[in-house]
Design a protein around this motif. Structure first.
Motif, PDB file in Angstrom:
ATOM      1  N   ALA A  10       5.962-131.090  13.608  1.00 16.94           N
ATOM      2  CA  ALA A  10       4.829-131.948  13.235  1.00 16.94           C
ATOM      3  C   ALA A  10       5.022-133.291  13.934  1.00 16.94           C
ATOM      4  CB  ALA A  10       4.781-132.129  11.724  1.00 16.94           C
TER       5      ALA A  10
ATOM      6  N   ASP B  39       1.557-135.034  11.694  1.00 14.80           N
ATOM      7  CA  ASP B  39       2.374-135.064  10.476  1.00 14.80           C
ATOM      8  C   ASP B  39       1.486-135.510   9.321  1.00 14.80           C
ATOM      9  OD1 ASP B  39       4.031-135.770   8.329  1.00 14.80           O
ATOM     10  OD2 ASP B  39       5.721-136.083   9.691  1.00 14.80           O
ATOM     11  N   LEU B  40       1.114-134.551   8.498  1.00 20.83           N
ATOM     12  CA  LEU B  40       0.129-134.827   7.439  1.00 20.83           C
ATOM     13  C   LEU B  40       0.661-135.781   6.382  1.00 20.83           C
ATOM     14  CD1 LEU B  40      -1.328-131.216   7.132  1.00 20.83           C
ATOM     15  CD2 LEU B  40      -2.461-133.201   8.127  1.00 20.83           C
TER      16      LEU B  40
ATOM     17  N   ARG C 162      -8.998-129.188   6.216  1.00 16.41           N
ATOM     18  CA  ARG C 162      -8.192-130.235   5.562  1.00 16.41           C
ATOM     19  C   ARG C 162      -9.027-131.485   5.278  1.00 16.41           C
ATOM     20  NH1 ARG C 162      -4.164-127.139   5.129  1.00 16.41           N
ATOM     21  NH2 ARG C 162      -2.860-126.492   6.878  1.00 16.41           N
TER      22      ARG C 162
ATOM     23  N   GLY D 128      -8.168-136.009  16.271  1.00 19.79           N
ATOM     24  CA  GLY D 128      -8.125-137.426  16.640  1.00 19.79           C
ATOM     25  C   GLY D 128      -7.276-137.698  17.861  1.00 19.79           C
ATOM     26  N   GLY D 129      -6.765-136.648  18.475  1.00 20.84           N
ATOM     27  CA  GLY D 129      -5.880-136.826  19.621  1.00 20.84           C
ATOM     28  C   GLY D 129      -6.534-136.414  20.935  1.00 20.84           C
TER      29      GLY D 129
ATOM     30  N   TRP E  87      -2.988-142.188  19.824  1.00 22.42           N
ATOM     31  CA  TRP E  87      -2.830-140.833  20.381  1.00 22.42           C
ATOM     32  C   TRP E  87      -3.572-140.731  21.720  1.00 22.42           C
ATOM     33  CZ3 TRP E  87      -1.618-135.704  17.899  1.00 22.42           C
ATOM     34  CH2 TRP E  87      -0.778-135.842  16.782  1.00 22.42           C
TER      35      TRP E  87
END
Ligand code: 1HE
Length: 267
Positions: free
Chosen positions: A36, A73-74, A143, A148-149, A92
């Motif tokens: 992650a 990494d949530l 989720r 976003g990356g 990112w």
């Protein structure tokens, strides 16, 4: 094959680097969290890709453990407000741009889960090798979040908007074989054989002239995004710049004198 040597770049414990001849190797090394990607890791990737020694000509990116990467990494996501979220996503973007438009071509070797931000990371590289254990997913939809990356920009260019939409809306995952057919990878290997394949490709890439590798990784994707008439003009410029290089002239002479290898049929 060159032997492994240390690479003097200070990285967080979630990343490990080495070099083999002209190829630098970066490994996601947080298998206990399925690789992650936390902020420290993203910033470590930035350090790595901006600190490569000048004699490095290509990179292999791979992951330790059973999975390439479980994505963002949530555990770091919970406390962010909107402003912090935008800053995080922009970070990112900045780092992955340094991979896609960095100093040298990057070969990504994938296995196991390649999901969310892990797929976004892989999409920022130039050549992707998938072991048959690979599977792809974009679980952001389920989720309650969103990629976003850079995934919205890069993934549709590989597989199209419709497939990415399906993956995000329905949670659909794709196998290594499906991914190969769709363009998420361009090489498929048996389990455990991806790294050797990726390294061989990176060594081959390292043998190209730096100017040609620059043209292919920096100019080609930009030409693909502009109108065709401007594209032809840019292509004329970059092709004439590349062929004027002394190294290009000596390679062409080598071919004409029968000293260079020929183009061979695929195996
Ligand atoms: C994590 C993460 C993570 C594992 N963040 N900690 N990504 C996801 O939604 C994928 C979430 N992960 C999974 O679906 C599974 O972990 C895997 C299929 C990848 C692997 O399963 P498995 O059974 O091998 O491992 P595990 O037991 O689920 O996880 C092992 C540990 O890693 C566990 O922690 P532990 O302390 O209980 O041992 C997990 O909590 C931890 N772990 N994945 C944090 N992702 C720029 S925007 C991008 C947006 C996204 O990437 S969203 C997609 C996020």
């Amino acid at each position: 094959m060159s032997s492994s040597e240390a690479l003097d770049i200070k990285l967080p414990s979630s990343l490990a680097a080495e070099r083999r001849g002209k190829v630098a190797i970066i490994r996601l090394a947080r298998p206990q969290k399925r690789n992650a990607i936390d902020d420290t890791t993203v910033l470590g990737l930035e350090t790595f890709f901006t600190s490569l020694p000048d004699d490095i000509a290509s990179v292999v990116l791979h992951g330790e453990g059973d999975h390439f990467s479980a994505g963002l990494d949530l555990s770091e996501l919970q406390e962010r407000d909107i402003r912090q979220g935008i800053a995080h996503s922009s970070m990112w973007h900045r780092v992955f741009d340094k991979i896609q438009f960095g100093k040298v071509p990057v070969v990504c070797v994938m296995h196991g889960a390649v999901v969310g931000g892990g797929l976004e990371l892989a999409a920022a590289t130039h050549v992707r090798v998938a072991e048959r254990s690979t599977y792809y997913g974009l679980p952001e939809g389920s989720r309650g979040i969103y990629v976003g990356g850079g995934g919205s920009v890069r993934v549709p260019r590989l597989i199209g908007v419709a497939r990415m939409m399906d993956m995000m809306l329905t949670g659909r995952t794709y196998s290594a074989e499906d991914g190969q057919a769709m363009g998420l990878s361009t090489y498929l290997t048996e389990p455990g054989e991806g790294f050797a394949k990726g390294l061989a490709l990176a060594e081959r890439i390292a043998g190209n002239t730096p100017l040609t590798n620059f043209a292919i990784t920096h100019i080609l994707p930009r030409i693909a995004e502009i109108d065709p008439r401007s594209g032809y003009a840019v292509e004329s410029l970059i092709s004439s710049i590349a062929q004027a290089d002394v190294e290009a002239k000596s390679r062409l002479t080598a071919f004409l004198e029968g000293r260079a290898n020929k183009v061979v049929r695929p195996e």
